[in-house]
Design an enzyme around this catalytic site. Structure first.
Site, short mmCIF file in Angstrom:
data_model
loop_
_atom_site.label_atom_id
_atom_site.label_comp_id
_atom_site.label_asym_id
_atom_site.label_seq_id
_atom_site.Cartn_x
_atom_site.Cartn_y
_atom_site.Cartn_z
N ASN A 191 0.84 -1.20 0.00
CA ASN A 191 0.00 0.00 0.00
C ASN A 191 0.87 1.25 0.00
O ASN A 191 2.03 1.20 0.42
CB ASN A 191 -0.90 0.00 1.24
CG ASN A 191 -2.08 -0.93 1.08
OD1 ASN A 191 -2.64 -1.04 0.00
ND2 ASN A 191 -2.47 -1.61 2.14
N CYS A 227 -4.95 -7.44 -3.29
CA CYS A 227 -5.48 -7.11 -1.97
C CYS A 227 -6.39 -8.27 -1.56
O CYS A 227 -6.76 -9.10 -2.39
CB CYS A 227 -6.26 -5.80 -2.05
SG CYS A 227 -6.87 -5.16 -0.47
N HIS A 228 -6.76 -8.34 -0.29
CA HIS A 228 -7.66 -9.41 0.13
C HIS A 228 -9.00 -8.90 0.61
O HIS A 228 -9.79 -9.63 1.19
CB HIS A 228 -7.02 -10.28 1.22
CG HIS A 228 -6.36 -9.49 2.32
ND1 HIS A 228 -5.05 -9.68 2.67
CD2 HIS A 228 -6.83 -8.51 3.10
CE1 HIS A 228 -4.74 -8.85 3.65
NE2 HIS A 228 -5.80 -8.13 3.92
N HIS A 278 -9.76 -0.57 -2.10
CA HIS A 278 -10.30 -0.15 -0.80
C HIS A 278 -11.58 0.67 -0.94
O HIS A 278 -12.14 1.10 0.06
CB HIS A 278 -9.27 0.62 0.01
CG HIS A 278 -8.20 -0.25 0.60
ND1 HIS A 278 -7.33 0.18 1.58
CD2 HIS A 278 -7.86 -1.55 0.36
CE1 HIS A 278 -6.50 -0.80 1.91
NE2 HIS A 278 -6.81 -1.86 1.17
#
Length: 445
Positions: free
Chosen positions: A150, A172-173, A202
């Site tokens: 990030n 990303c998870h 996000h």
């Protein structure tokens, strides 16, 4: 089949490296992979090397494992590069990103993706990634770069501007974790959920969330209206009520991407929405302690090392590209992946990073064209894209003023501070970070 060469950059992130290695080596087709571990911290690197051998033993794999503090050695001829570095570490960089803004009355939760903390993290991270990409252009130009670092969207965007030759996909998870959370809230097995998600990292939203052909949004809206939602997810369920769609990233992250929840002299909001201020520093301290525990555990040969498959996409991408088995993953790529290809999300800017479903097979990672997303979602994303764009522009052009412009347009920062405060805080942060920031962008003497 020639064993794939896989470089783990920042392998001193031992716990995360353990998860990725377990995922990779659990596949029989990858069990003899050539694993290269790189970190600048020799002590942490040594621990991860031990972990790699213990993981291989636990899953019955026989990989080649090498560890080095020379990045070029790890990258040389690599088929896949998995990146998990943190520039500046918890101390001094993360501590600075939290403590200095507090002196101006600006409070944060995670500060690694957006906000003034995310801007600073991008400024110190993207140049390192770009330098690494130049090494990849020389040593492994056909590699696939899997970025877990990030601020994801800024990093992918910055690399597209500074090193377009290297194929990068950001991983990303949050998509798969949130799907599991919502399935739990609805008491439905997650493997029975059918969803489509798109947006920016996000701040992607589930455009479809179904079970056996039935739209689950009415049930989620009922849950939101009842107020009986998990305490940790109050922010996201509130945004579901307002926007009509559920966002992928956690409530603590999302609370600082918008101007609605963390407000000066409004601790009632902090309590109402259960917002964990200073959450990331607490996690860092916990992770450092976890690393110490793991180091001690590894020194005891009688202590078993448990290996469980994680939800991370990295190993699935590698396996699909090596074997040809098709899969769909969610990846962060540029909205226009190549010149003249058109936009993946038509009502977001052409030059921004988006998170969309991607088909993966021997041909690599192939993003899916989504088309238009609901206008209220695109508008909210644009407030974050503005900050990402200006931070990247500052790095590409060397124009320091764009750092101030990014902070000025950040939703949370601009809701809390006036312009003089934003300028002063930005100047102080640039000075405090010193050589972590490119010299051309450092605060003037």
């Amino acid at each position: 089949m020639t064993p794939p060469k896989i470089a783990l950059i920042g392998a001193g992130s031992t716990v995360f490296a353990q998860n990725l290695l377990g995922d990779i080596l659990s596949f029989s087709e990858l069990a003899n992979a050539d694993i290269r571990l790189f970190d600048i911290n020799q002590e942490r690197l040594d621990v991860t090397e031990q972990v790699a051998h213990r993981v291989a033993q636990a899953v019955g794999a026989q990989p080649g494992v090498s560890a080095t503090t020379e990045r070029a050695r790890a990258l040389d001829g690599a088929d896949f590069v998995i990146n998990m570095i943190q520039v500046g570490g918890y101390k001094p960089a993360t501590v600075t990103d939290f403590e200095l803004p507090k002196q101006y009355g600006l409070r944060q939760t995670i500060a690694d993706t957006l906000g003034i903390g995310g801007i600073m993290r991008g400024l110190r991270t993207i140049p390192v990634l770009a330098d690494m990409s130049r090494d990849m252009e020389r040593l492994c130009p056909d590699t696939l770069h899997l970025n877990y670092v990030n601020p994801m969207a800024m990093n992918v965007w910055g690399l597209a501007r500074l090193s377009p030759r290297i194929k990068t996909v950001g991983l990303c998870h949050s998509v798969q974790h949130t799907a599991q959370e919502l399935a739990t809230d609805l008491s439905i097995p997650v493997e029975e959920i059918d969803f489509l998600c798109a947006g920016i990292n996000h701040m992607a939203f589930y455009l479809k969330f179904e079970h056996q052909g039935q739209d689950l949004y009415p049930r989620l809206m009922e849950l939101a209206a009842s107020g009986q939602v998990p305490e940790s997810n109050r922010v996201r369920y509130e945004m579901l009520r307002r926007l009509g769609y559920f966002v992928t990233e956690s409530s603590e992250h999302f609370s600082e991407y918008v101007p609605y929840f963390i407000k000066r002299d409004r601790d009632d909001l902090i309590e109402k929405f259960n917002i964990p201020l200073d959450e990331y520093p607490r996690r860092c301290v916990s992770q450092i302690g976890g690393w110490e525990d793991l180091r001690v555990k590894l020194q005891n040969p009688d202590e078993p090392l448990e290996v469980n498959r994680s939800v991370e996409y990295g190993s699935l991408i590698i396996h699909s590209m090596v074997t040809g088995q098709p899969r769909v993953v969610y990846g962060n790529v540029m909205n226009s992946p190549s010149v003249g290809s058109g936009k993946l999300i038509s009502n977001l800017p052409e030059e921004c990073s988006v998170e969309v479903p991607c088909l993966v097979d021997r041909q690599g990672v192939q993003p899916t064209r989504i088309g238009r997303i609901p206008p209220q979602l695109a508008a909210l994303m644009q407030t974050n894209i503005n900050v990402q764009a200006l931070t990247v522009e500052a790095l590409v052009t060397g124009n320091r003023e764009h750092i101030y412009h990014a902070a000025m347009l950040d939703p949370h920062t601009s809701a809390e501070l006036d312009l003089d405060q934003i300028w002063a805080l930005t100047t102080d942060l640039l000075a405090q970070h010193g050589d972590f920031i490119p010299r051309k962008l450092q605060a003037a003497d």
